[in-house]
Enzyme design. Structure first.
Site, mmCIF file in Angstrom:
data_model
loop_
_atom_site.group_PDB
_atom_site.id
_atom_site.type_symbol
_atom_site.label_atom_id
_atom_site.label_comp_id
_atom_site.label_asym_id
_atom_site.label_seq_id
_atom_site.Cartn_x
_atom_site.Cartn_y
_atom_site.Cartn_z
ATOM 1 N N SER A 179 0.797 -1.229 0.000
ATOM 2 C CA SER A 179 0.000 0.000 0.000
ATOM 3 C C SER A 179 0.823 1.270 0.000
ATOM 4 O O SER A 179 0.383 2.297 -0.507
ATOM 5 C CB SER A 179 -0.939 0.010 1.197
ATOM 6 O OG SER A 179 -0.207 -0.002 2.412
ATOM 7 N N HIS A 207 -5.136 -3.312 -2.548
ATOM 8 C CA HIS A 207 -4.810 -2.321 -3.579
ATOM 9 C C HIS A 207 -4.729 -2.931 -4.979
ATOM 10 O O HIS A 207 -4.499 -2.221 -5.956
ATOM 11 C CB HIS A 207 -3.510 -1.601 -3.219
ATOM 12 C CG HIS A 207 -3.674 -0.800 -1.972
ATOM 13 N ND1 HIS A 207 -4.153 0.488 -1.966
ATOM 14 C CD2 HIS A 207 -3.505 -1.149 -0.669
ATOM 15 C CE1 HIS A 207 -4.243 0.917 -0.717
ATOM 16 N NE2 HIS A 207 -3.856 -0.049 0.093
ATOM 17 N N LYS A 238 -11.745 0.636 -2.240
ATOM 18 C CA LYS A 238 -10.658 1.369 -2.908
ATOM 19 C C LYS A 238 -10.988 1.426 -4.406
ATOM 20 O O LYS A 238 -11.863 2.189 -4.777
ATOM 21 C CB LYS A 238 -9.327 0.696 -2.571
ATOM 22 C CG LYS A 238 -9.088 0.694 -1.041
ATOM 23 C CD LYS A 238 -7.731 0.208 -0.676
ATOM 24 C CE LYS A 238 -7.616 -0.166 0.799
ATOM 25 N NZ LYS A 238 -7.803 0.932 1.737
#
Ligand SMILES: Cc1ncc(COP(=O)(O)O)c(C=O)c1O
Length: 389
Positions: A179, A207, A238
Protein backbone atom coordinates in the site's frame (compact mmCIF):
# COMPACT_ATOMS: atom_id res chain seq x y z
CA UNK A 1 -7.06 10.43 37.78
CA UNK A 2 -6.16 13.57 35.89
CA UNK A 3 -6.52 13.62 32.12
CA UNK A 4 -3.54 15.97 31.68
CA UNK A 5 -1.66 13.24 29.86
CA UNK A 6 -3.92 13.78 26.82
CA UNK A 7 -2.65 17.30 26.22
CA UNK A 8 0.91 16.24 27.00
CA UNK A 9 0.74 13.43 24.44
CA UNK A 10 -0.55 15.82 21.79
CA UNK A 11 2.30 18.23 22.51
CA UNK A 12 4.77 15.39 22.15
CA UNK A 13 3.30 14.35 18.79
CA UNK A 14 3.63 17.96 17.61
CA UNK A 15 7.22 18.12 18.85
CA UNK A 16 8.06 14.98 16.86
CA UNK A 17 6.37 16.29 13.70
CA UNK A 18 3.88 13.40 13.90
CA UNK A 19 0.70 15.33 14.73
CA UNK A 20 -2.19 14.62 12.35
CA UNK A 21 -5.37 16.51 11.66
CA UNK A 22 -8.41 15.83 9.55
CA UNK A 23 -8.95 17.67 6.28
CA UNK A 24 -12.51 18.18 5.07
CA UNK A 25 -13.71 17.31 1.58
CA UNK A 26 -16.78 19.16 0.35
CA UNK A 27 -18.67 17.54 -2.50
CA UNK A 28 -17.62 14.46 -4.40
CA UNK A 29 -14.57 12.26 -4.58
CA UNK A 30 -13.00 12.80 -7.98
CA UNK A 31 -9.68 13.58 -9.68
CA UNK A 32 -10.24 17.09 -8.35
CA UNK A 33 -11.48 17.80 -4.83
CA UNK A 34 -12.70 20.66 -2.74
CA UNK A 35 -10.35 20.23 0.21
CA UNK A 36 -10.75 22.58 3.17
CA UNK A 37 -12.40 25.02 0.78
CA UNK A 38 -9.66 24.85 -1.88
CA UNK A 39 -10.02 23.25 -5.33
CA UNK A 40 -7.14 20.79 -5.66
CA UNK A 41 -5.94 18.00 -7.90
CA UNK A 42 -6.39 14.76 -6.02
CA UNK A 43 -3.35 12.49 -5.99
CA UNK A 44 -4.19 10.99 -2.59
CA UNK A 45 -7.10 8.67 -3.15
CA UNK A 46 -7.49 4.92 -3.47
CA UNK A 47 -10.46 5.51 -5.77
CA UNK A 48 -8.16 4.29 -8.54
CA UNK A 49 -10.79 3.61 -11.18
CA UNK A 50 -12.87 6.67 -10.38
CA UNK A 51 -15.90 4.57 -9.42
CA UNK A 52 -16.72 6.25 -6.09
CA UNK A 53 -19.07 8.72 -7.76
CA UNK A 54 -20.02 6.68 -10.86
CA UNK A 55 -23.69 6.98 -11.94
CA UNK A 56 -24.10 3.17 -11.96
CA UNK A 57 -23.06 2.89 -8.30
CA UNK A 58 -25.31 5.78 -7.31
CA UNK A 59 -28.26 4.22 -9.13
CA UNK A 60 -27.63 0.81 -7.57
CA UNK A 61 -27.50 2.32 -4.08
CA UNK A 62 -30.73 4.26 -4.62
CA UNK A 63 -32.54 1.22 -5.95
CA UNK A 64 -31.37 -0.92 -3.03
CA UNK A 65 -32.61 1.68 -0.55
CA UNK A 66 -36.00 1.77 -2.28
CA UNK A 67 -36.25 -2.00 -2.27
CA UNK A 68 -34.59 -3.01 1.00
CA UNK A 69 -34.48 0.13 3.13
CA UNK A 70 -31.43 1.53 4.86
CA UNK A 71 -30.01 -0.44 7.76
CA UNK A 72 -29.49 -4.19 8.01
CA UNK A 73 -30.63 -4.21 11.64
CA UNK A 74 -28.43 -7.00 12.99
CA UNK A 75 -25.32 -9.05 12.50
CA UNK A 76 -25.17 -11.64 9.72
CA UNK A 77 -25.66 -14.55 12.13
CA UNK A 78 -28.80 -13.03 13.66
CA UNK A 79 -31.20 -11.42 11.16
CA UNK A 80 -28.78 -9.26 9.13
CA UNK A 81 -27.90 -11.74 6.37
CA UNK A 82 -29.76 -10.25 3.41
CA UNK A 83 -30.00 -11.49 -0.17
CA UNK A 84 -27.61 -8.79 -1.39
CA UNK A 85 -24.83 -10.02 0.93
CA UNK A 86 -25.03 -13.44 -0.65
CA UNK A 87 -25.38 -12.04 -4.16
CA UNK A 88 -22.21 -10.01 -3.68
CA UNK A 89 -20.36 -12.99 -2.24
CA UNK A 90 -21.29 -15.13 -5.25
CA UNK A 91 -20.07 -12.37 -7.56
CA UNK A 92 -16.75 -12.06 -5.71
CA UNK A 93 -16.20 -15.83 -5.75
CA UNK A 94 -16.85 -15.87 -9.52
CA UNK A 95 -14.41 -13.00 -10.06
CA UNK A 96 -11.72 -14.64 -7.94
CA UNK A 97 -12.37 -18.15 -9.26
CA UNK A 98 -12.87 -19.53 -5.74
CA UNK A 99 -15.57 -21.78 -4.31
CA UNK A 100 -16.83 -19.10 -1.96
CA UNK A 101 -16.36 -15.65 -0.49
CA UNK A 102 -17.38 -13.89 2.70
CA UNK A 103 -17.96 -10.16 3.04
CA UNK A 104 -16.55 -8.26 6.02
CA UNK A 105 -17.47 -4.73 7.07
CA UNK A 106 -14.02 -3.35 6.27
CA UNK A 107 -10.55 -4.48 5.31
CA UNK A 108 -9.38 -3.74 8.82
CA UNK A 109 -12.04 -6.00 10.25
CA UNK A 110 -11.33 -8.71 7.69
CA UNK A 111 -7.63 -8.84 8.50
CA UNK A 112 -8.01 -8.91 12.27
CA UNK A 113 -10.89 -11.37 12.01
CA UNK A 114 -9.22 -13.80 9.63
CA UNK A 115 -5.80 -13.87 11.26
CA UNK A 116 -7.21 -14.37 14.75
CA UNK A 117 -9.52 -17.11 13.45
CA UNK A 118 -6.86 -19.02 11.54
CA UNK A 119 -3.95 -18.80 13.99
CA UNK A 120 -3.67 -19.01 17.75
CA UNK A 121 -1.27 -19.58 20.59
CA UNK A 122 1.46 -22.02 19.58
CA UNK A 123 1.10 -21.30 15.85
CA UNK A 124 3.50 -19.17 13.79
CA UNK A 125 2.58 -16.29 11.51
CA UNK A 126 5.27 -15.07 9.11
CA UNK A 127 4.48 -11.50 8.14
CA UNK A 128 6.20 -9.06 5.73
CA UNK A 129 7.69 -6.06 7.55
CA UNK A 130 5.69 -3.63 5.40
CA UNK A 131 2.31 -5.30 5.86
CA UNK A 132 -0.59 -2.98 6.69
CA UNK A 133 -1.45 -2.07 10.29
CA UNK A 134 -4.60 -4.21 10.12
CA UNK A 135 -2.42 -7.27 9.44
CA UNK A 136 -0.07 -6.29 12.26
CA UNK A 137 -3.03 -5.97 14.63
CA UNK A 138 -4.50 -9.27 13.42
CA UNK A 139 -1.20 -11.00 14.16
CA UNK A 140 -1.16 -9.53 17.68
CA UNK A 141 -4.76 -10.47 18.33
CA UNK A 142 -4.18 -14.07 17.26
CA UNK A 143 -1.57 -14.58 20.02
CA UNK A 144 0.48 -16.68 17.61
CA UNK A 145 4.26 -16.28 17.51
CA UNK A 146 4.90 -13.64 14.87
CA UNK A 147 8.03 -13.72 12.71
CA UNK A 148 8.36 -10.44 10.83
CA UNK A 149 10.59 -10.90 7.79
CA UNK A 150 12.27 -7.92 6.07
CA UNK A 151 10.25 -6.62 3.15
CA UNK A 152 10.01 -9.34 0.45
CA UNK A 153 13.10 -11.12 1.85
CA UNK A 154 12.63 -14.74 0.79
CA UNK A 155 15.82 -15.90 2.55
CA UNK A 156 14.66 -14.74 5.98
CA UNK A 157 11.17 -16.05 5.25
CA UNK A 158 12.63 -19.46 4.45
CA UNK A 159 14.73 -19.41 7.65
CA UNK A 160 11.59 -18.64 9.63
CA UNK A 161 9.75 -21.55 8.01
CA UNK A 162 12.71 -23.89 8.59
CA UNK A 163 12.99 -22.91 12.24
CA UNK A 164 9.33 -23.48 13.01
CA UNK A 165 8.60 -27.01 14.25
CA UNK A 166 7.11 -29.17 11.47
CA UNK A 167 3.93 -30.05 13.36
CA UNK A 168 2.71 -26.55 14.16
CA UNK A 169 0.45 -24.46 11.99
CA UNK A 170 2.33 -21.91 9.87
CA UNK A 171 0.67 -19.00 8.10
CA UNK A 172 2.47 -16.63 5.72
CA UNK A 173 0.70 -13.29 5.28
CA UNK A 174 1.57 -10.66 2.69
CA UNK A 175 0.01 -7.87 0.72
CA UNK A 176 0.16 -8.57 -3.01
CA UNK A 177 0.53 -4.90 -3.95
CA UNK A 178 2.05 -3.00 -1.05
CA UNK A 179 0.00 0.00 0.00
CA UNK A 180 2.78 2.47 0.73
CA UNK A 181 5.47 1.35 -1.74
CA UNK A 182 3.33 0.22 -4.66
CA UNK A 183 5.58 -2.79 -5.31
CA UNK A 184 4.47 -6.40 -5.75
CA UNK A 185 5.30 -9.26 -3.41
CA UNK A 186 7.28 -12.15 -4.97
CA UNK A 187 4.16 -14.25 -4.67
CA UNK A 188 5.11 -17.24 -6.83
CA UNK A 189 8.26 -17.75 -4.74
CA UNK A 190 6.34 -17.29 -1.50
CA UNK A 191 3.82 -19.93 -2.59
CA UNK A 192 6.66 -22.32 -3.51
CA UNK A 193 8.21 -21.88 -0.06
CA UNK A 194 4.85 -22.34 1.63
CA UNK A 195 4.31 -25.62 -0.17
CA UNK A 196 7.84 -26.83 0.61
CA UNK A 197 7.40 -26.17 4.34
CA UNK A 198 3.71 -26.94 4.74
CA UNK A 199 2.54 -23.36 5.37
CA UNK A 200 -0.72 -21.66 4.41
CA UNK A 201 -0.58 -18.41 2.41
CA UNK A 202 -2.93 -15.52 3.11
CA UNK A 203 -2.81 -12.48 0.80
CA UNK A 204 -4.20 -8.99 1.15
CA UNK A 205 -5.28 -7.68 -2.28
CA UNK A 206 -6.64 -4.38 -0.96
CA UNK A 207 -4.81 -2.32 -3.58
CA UNK A 208 -4.81 -4.91 -6.37
CA UNK A 209 -8.52 -5.71 -6.46
CA UNK A 210 -10.18 -4.13 -9.49
CA UNK A 211 -6.85 -3.05 -10.89
CA UNK A 212 -4.59 -6.05 -11.56
CA UNK A 213 -5.20 -9.38 -13.26
CA UNK A 214 -7.94 -10.61 -15.59
CA UNK A 215 -11.10 -8.55 -15.01
CA UNK A 216 -9.39 -6.84 -12.08
CA UNK A 217 -9.38 -10.09 -10.07
CA UNK A 218 -6.02 -9.23 -8.48
CA UNK A 219 -2.39 -10.31 -8.49
CA UNK A 220 -3.12 -13.92 -7.49
CA UNK A 221 -5.23 -14.31 -10.62
CA UNK A 222 -2.69 -12.44 -12.74
CA UNK A 223 -0.07 -15.00 -11.74
CA UNK A 224 -2.44 -17.96 -12.10
CA UNK A 225 -1.92 -18.94 -8.45
CA UNK A 226 -5.58 -19.10 -7.49
CA UNK A 227 -5.70 -22.69 -6.34
CA UNK A 228 -2.42 -22.37 -4.42
CA UNK A 229 -3.40 -19.38 -2.26
CA UNK A 230 -6.12 -20.58 0.09
CA UNK A 231 -6.93 -17.26 1.80
CA UNK A 232 -7.45 -14.22 -0.45
CA UNK A 233 -8.57 -11.02 1.19
CA UNK A 234 -9.35 -7.77 -0.62
CA UNK A 235 -11.31 -4.57 -0.17
CA UNK A 236 -14.35 -3.03 -1.83
CA UNK A 237 -13.70 0.58 -0.80
CA UNK A 238 -10.66 1.37 -2.91
CA UNK A 239 -10.64 0.68 -6.68
CA UNK A 240 -14.22 -0.61 -6.45
CA UNK A 241 -15.39 2.72 -5.06
CA UNK A 242 -17.81 1.21 -2.50
CA UNK A 243 -17.03 0.01 1.05
CA UNK A 244 -16.26 -3.19 2.90
CA UNK A 245 -14.02 -6.16 2.23
CA UNK A 246 -14.04 -9.83 1.28
CA UNK A 247 -12.22 -13.06 1.93
CA UNK A 248 -12.28 -15.53 -0.97
CA UNK A 249 -11.37 -19.19 -0.72
CA UNK A 250 -12.93 -22.57 -0.12
CA UNK A 251 -16.45 -23.21 1.17
CA UNK A 252 -14.91 -24.58 4.34
CA UNK A 253 -12.86 -21.44 4.88
CA UNK A 254 -16.05 -19.41 4.62
CA UNK A 255 -17.81 -21.66 7.12
CA UNK A 256 -14.94 -21.51 9.57
CA UNK A 257 -14.81 -17.71 9.39
CA UNK A 258 -18.56 -17.47 9.95
CA UNK A 259 -18.08 -19.54 13.09
CA UNK A 260 -14.80 -18.17 14.40
CA UNK A 261 -14.14 -14.69 13.14
CA UNK A 262 -15.13 -12.32 15.92
CA UNK A 263 -15.02 -9.18 13.74
CA UNK A 264 -17.51 -10.90 11.43
CA UNK A 265 -19.74 -12.33 14.14
CA UNK A 266 -20.04 -9.43 16.55
CA UNK A 267 -20.96 -6.54 14.29
CA UNK A 268 -24.01 -5.27 12.43
CA UNK A 269 -23.78 -6.29 8.78
CA UNK A 270 -23.23 -3.78 5.98
CA UNK A 271 -26.38 -2.06 4.71
CA UNK A 272 -28.01 -3.08 1.41
CA UNK A 273 -26.98 0.11 -0.43
CA UNK A 274 -23.30 -0.69 0.16
CA UNK A 275 -23.72 -4.24 -1.15
CA UNK A 276 -25.53 -2.94 -4.23
CA UNK A 277 -22.74 -0.44 -4.94
CA UNK A 278 -20.09 -3.14 -4.74
CA UNK A 279 -22.07 -5.42 -7.06
CA UNK A 280 -22.44 -2.58 -9.58
CA UNK A 281 -18.73 -1.81 -9.28
CA UNK A 282 -17.66 -5.39 -10.04
CA UNK A 283 -19.99 -5.41 -13.08
CA UNK A 284 -18.34 -2.20 -14.30
CA UNK A 285 -14.85 -3.59 -13.83
CA UNK A 286 -15.80 -6.53 -16.09
CA UNK A 287 -17.47 -4.28 -18.65
CA UNK A 288 -14.99 -1.43 -18.83
CA UNK A 289 -11.40 -2.70 -19.13
CA UNK A 290 -10.56 0.68 -20.65
CA UNK A 291 -10.59 2.12 -17.13
CA UNK A 292 -7.60 -0.02 -16.23
CA UNK A 293 -5.85 0.94 -19.46
CA UNK A 294 -6.41 4.63 -18.70
CA UNK A 295 -4.98 4.11 -15.21
CA UNK A 296 -1.82 2.46 -16.60
CA UNK A 297 -1.45 5.20 -19.15
CA UNK A 298 -1.63 7.84 -16.39
CA UNK A 299 0.86 5.93 -14.21
CA UNK A 300 3.40 5.87 -17.00
CA UNK A 301 2.88 9.52 -17.87
CA UNK A 302 3.33 10.75 -14.27
CA UNK A 303 6.25 8.48 -13.62
CA UNK A 304 8.07 9.53 -16.80
CA UNK A 305 7.35 13.19 -16.04
CA UNK A 306 8.67 12.99 -12.46
CA UNK A 307 11.77 11.14 -13.60
CA UNK A 308 12.44 13.83 -16.20
CA UNK A 309 12.32 16.36 -13.37
CA UNK A 310 15.05 14.40 -11.59
CA UNK A 311 12.93 12.73 -8.86
CA UNK A 312 13.99 9.25 -7.89
CA UNK A 313 10.96 7.02 -7.69
CA UNK A 314 11.99 3.49 -6.78
CA UNK A 315 10.59 0.28 -8.19
CA UNK A 316 6.84 0.79 -8.24
CA UNK A 317 5.22 0.37 -11.66
CA UNK A 318 1.76 0.60 -10.16
CA UNK A 319 -0.83 3.27 -9.43
CA UNK A 320 0.92 3.92 -6.09
CA UNK A 321 4.08 5.98 -6.57
CA UNK A 322 6.03 6.71 -3.40
CA UNK A 323 8.37 9.67 -3.52
CA UNK A 324 10.56 9.13 -0.48
CA UNK A 325 11.70 12.36 1.20
CA UNK A 326 13.03 10.76 4.42
CA UNK A 327 12.57 13.26 7.24
CA UNK A 328 8.98 13.53 8.51
CA UNK A 329 8.89 17.33 8.80
CA UNK A 330 10.53 17.92 5.42
CA UNK A 331 8.07 15.53 3.86
CA UNK A 332 5.09 17.36 5.35
CA UNK A 333 6.55 20.72 4.21
CA UNK A 334 6.89 19.40 0.66
CA UNK A 335 3.31 18.14 0.73
CA UNK A 336 2.08 21.48 2.13
CA UNK A 337 3.84 23.48 -0.57
CA UNK A 338 2.35 21.27 -3.26
CA UNK A 339 -1.04 21.86 -1.72
CA UNK A 340 -0.51 25.62 -1.87
CA UNK A 341 -0.07 25.09 -5.61
CA UNK A 342 -3.30 23.11 -5.78
CA UNK A 343 -1.90 19.55 -5.74
CA UNK A 344 -2.85 17.16 -2.97
CA UNK A 345 -0.21 14.44 -2.53
CA UNK A 346 -0.40 13.27 1.06
CA UNK A 347 2.77 13.07 3.13
CA UNK A 348 2.98 9.74 4.97
CA UNK A 349 4.95 9.54 8.22
CA UNK A 350 5.67 7.02 10.95
CA UNK A 351 3.98 5.01 12.32
CA UNK A 352 2.36 4.35 8.92
CA UNK A 353 5.83 3.93 7.37
CA UNK A 354 9.19 3.16 9.04
CA UNK A 355 11.11 6.12 10.54
CA UNK A 356 13.34 7.90 8.01
CA UNK A 357 11.18 6.85 5.05
CA UNK A 358 8.52 9.57 5.16
CA UNK A 359 7.18 10.02 1.69
CA UNK A 360 4.66 11.54 -0.59
CA UNK A 361 2.30 8.75 -1.53
CA UNK A 362 1.17 9.77 -4.99
CA UNK A 363 -1.77 7.79 -6.28
CA UNK A 364 -3.11 7.85 -9.80
CA UNK A 365 -6.68 7.57 -11.00
CA UNK A 366 -8.07 6.40 -14.33
CA UNK A 367 -10.02 9.65 -14.47
CA UNK A 368 -7.05 12.05 -14.20
CA UNK A 369 -6.84 14.00 -17.44
CA UNK A 370 -3.73 14.84 -19.42
CA UNK A 371 -4.22 18.43 -18.24
CA UNK A 372 -4.41 17.29 -14.58
CA UNK A 373 -1.08 15.46 -14.91
CA UNK A 374 0.55 18.37 -16.70
CA UNK A 375 -0.48 20.79 -13.94
CA UNK A 376 0.69 18.40 -11.23
CA UNK A 377 4.12 17.98 -12.82
CA UNK A 378 4.51 21.75 -13.06
CA UNK A 379 3.74 22.05 -9.33
CA UNK A 380 6.28 19.35 -8.47
CA UNK A 381 8.88 21.19 -10.53
CA UNK A 382 8.22 24.51 -8.79
CA UNK A 383 8.20 23.05 -5.27
CA UNK A 384 11.39 21.12 -5.96
CA UNK A 385 13.07 24.34 -7.14
CA UNK A 386 11.98 26.02 -3.89
CA UNK A 387 13.59 23.19 -1.90
CA UNK A 388 16.93 23.82 -3.60
CA UNK A 389 16.61 21.04 -6.17
C1 LIG B 1 -3.21 -3.26 2.56
C2 LIG B 1 -4.44 -2.84 3.27
N1 LIG B 1 -5.17 -3.75 3.92
C3 LIG B 1 -6.29 -3.41 4.58
C4 LIG B 1 -6.74 -2.12 4.61
C5 LIG B 1 -7.97 -1.79 5.37
O1 LIG B 1 -9.06 -1.73 4.51
P1 LIG B 1 -10.33 -0.85 4.88
O2 LIG B 1 -9.98 0.56 4.55
O3 LIG B 1 -11.43 -1.41 4.06
O4 LIG B 1 -10.56 -1.04 6.35
C6 LIG B 1 -6.00 -1.13 3.93
C7 LIG B 1 -6.38 0.29 3.87
O5 LIG B 1 -7.11 0.92 4.44
C8 LIG B 1 -4.83 -1.49 3.26
O6 LIG B 1 -4.10 -0.57 2.64
Amino acid sequence: MSADFIGAELQELKRQGLYRRLRRVEGEQGPTLNLDGQEVLNFSSNNYLGLANHPALRAAAKEAIERYGCGSGASRLISGNMTLHEELEAKIAALKGTEAALVFNSGYQANIGVLSALAGEGDVILSDALNHASIVDGCRLSRATVVVYPHCDLGVLEDGLKNAPARIRKLIVTETLFSMDGDEAPLAEIVNLAERYGAVVMVDEAHATGVFGPNGAGVVAKLGLGNRVPVQMGTLGKALGAFGAYVAGSRELRELLINRSRSFIFTTSLPPAVMAMAIAAIDLVYKEPQRRLALWHNCRALRDGLKKLGFSLGESQSQIQPLVIGDAQKCMDFSERLLQKGVFAQGIRPPTVPPGTSRLRITLMATHTHENLHRALKAFEEVQAGFGG
